[in-house]
Design a protein around this motif. Sequence first.
Motif, PDB file in Angstrom:
ATOM      1  N   THR A  73       0.685  -1.220   0.065  1.00 50.74           N
ATOM      2  CA  THR A  73      -0.088   0.091  -0.014  1.00 50.74           C
ATOM      3  C   THR A  73       0.910   1.161  -0.040  1.00 50.74           C
ATOM      4  OG1 THR A  73       0.001   0.025   2.362  1.00 50.74           O
ATOM      5  CG2 THR A  73      -1.545  -1.079   1.449  1.00 50.74           C
ATOM      6  N   ASP A  74       0.160   2.452  -0.222  1.00 50.60           N
ATOM      7  CA  ASP A  74       0.967   3.699  -0.142  1.00 50.60           C
ATOM      8  C   ASP A  74       1.081   3.941   1.448  1.00 50.60           C
ATOM      9  OD1 ASP A  74       0.386   6.544   0.674  1.00 50.60           O
ATOM     10  OD2 ASP A  74       1.144   6.763  -1.138  1.00 50.60           O
ATOM     11  N   PRO A  75       2.227   4.379   1.726  1.00 51.42           N
ATOM     12  CA  PRO A  75       2.188   4.525   3.361  1.00 51.42           C
ATOM     13  C   PRO A  75       1.251   5.050   3.902  1.00 51.42           C
ATOM     14  CG  PRO A  75       4.595   5.039   2.008  1.00 51.42           C
ATOM     15  CD  PRO A  75       3.419   4.807   0.969  1.00 51.42           C
ATOM     16  N   ALA A  76       0.803   6.218   3.547  1.00 54.33           N
ATOM     17  CA  ALA A  76      -0.584   6.800   4.229  1.00 54.33           C
ATOM     18  C   ALA A  76      -1.719   5.794   4.102  1.00 54.33           C
ATOM     19  CB  ALA A  76      -0.960   8.099   3.354  1.00 54.33           C
ATOM     20  N   LEU A  77      -2.030   5.083   3.219  1.00 51.10           N
ATOM     21  CA  LEU A  77      -3.271   4.043   3.311  1.00 51.10           C
ATOM     22  C   LEU A  77      -2.673   3.032   4.246  1.00 51.10           C
ATOM     23  CD1 LEU A  77      -5.847   3.287   2.537  1.00 51.10           C
ATOM     24  CD2 LEU A  77      -4.807   2.146   0.396  1.00 51.10           C
ATOM     25  N   GLY A  78      -1.538   2.578   4.380  1.00 51.22           N
ATOM     26  CA  GLY A  78      -1.227   1.501   5.049  1.00 51.22           C
ATOM     27  C   GLY A  78      -1.397   1.710   6.451  1.00 51.22           C
ATOM     28  N   SER A  79      -0.953   3.035   7.022  1.00 54.83           N
ATOM     29  CA  SER A  79      -1.267   3.425   8.384  1.00 54.83           C
ATOM     30  C   SER A  79      -2.706   3.411   8.736  1.00 54.83           C
ATOM     31  CB  SER A  79      -0.773   4.888   8.782  1.00 54.83           C
ATOM     32  OG  SER A  79      -1.354   5.684   7.924  1.00 54.83           O
ATOM     33  N   MET A  80      -3.517   3.610   7.731  1.00 50.53           N
ATOM     34  CA  MET A  80      -5.168   3.554   7.929  1.00 50.53           C
ATOM     35  C   MET A  80      -5.535   2.062   8.207  1.00 50.53           C
ATOM     36  SD  MET A  80      -6.745   6.386   5.155  1.00 50.53           S
ATOM     37  CE  MET A  80      -8.337   6.166   5.787  1.00 50.53           C
ATOM     38  N   LEU A  81      -4.873   1.374   7.400  1.00 50.68           N
ATOM     39  CA  LEU A  81      -5.298  -0.201   7.591  1.00 50.68           C
ATOM     40  C   LEU A  81      -4.785  -0.823   8.758  1.00 50.68           C
ATOM     41  CD1 LEU A  81      -4.548  -1.168   3.900  1.00 50.68           C
ATOM     42  CD2 LEU A  81      -6.860  -0.745   4.792  1.00 50.68           C
ATOM     43  N   SER A  82      -3.595  -0.384   9.315  1.00 54.16           N
ATOM     44  CA  SER A  82      -3.163  -0.734  10.490  1.00 54.16           C
ATOM     45  C   SER A  82      -3.839  -0.488  11.769  1.00 54.16           C
ATOM     46  CB  SER A  82      -1.728  -0.752  10.571  1.00 54.16           C
ATOM     47  OG  SER A  82      -1.338   0.562  10.722  1.00 54.16           O
ATOM     48  N   ALA A  83      -4.668   0.640  11.656  1.00 54.76           N
ATOM     49  CA  ALA A  83      -5.161   1.358  12.821  1.00 54.76           C
ATOM     50  C   ALA A  83      -6.348   0.529  13.370  1.00 54.76           C
ATOM     51  CB  ALA A  83      -5.559   2.945  12.648  1.00 54.76           C
TER      52      ALA A  83
END
Length: 94
Positions: A84-94
Amino acid sequence: MIDLSYIVPLEAVDPLIDDHISFLKKYYAQKTFIASGAKVPREGGVILAVSDSKEKIKTLIKEDPFHQNNVARYTITEFNPTMTDPALGSMLSA
């Protein structure tokens, strides 16, 4: 991924748009929906959702005015993002 396909003419879908947007906003606020929009051409829409179960997504779809008024058919495709794009990745792991 939730794939909506309209099963009625757009004239039957359009009066429900505002209520559908309210439904979307509810689940954006809960961090369940992360992206959504109309297909091109406008034959339905796509919603990217994050959940720990397909059953939860099936249940919340029943709240969608498009579902309640039988104007769309829904297909749910589960996937595990491996990149994922880093910004999206942080949303998915939250």
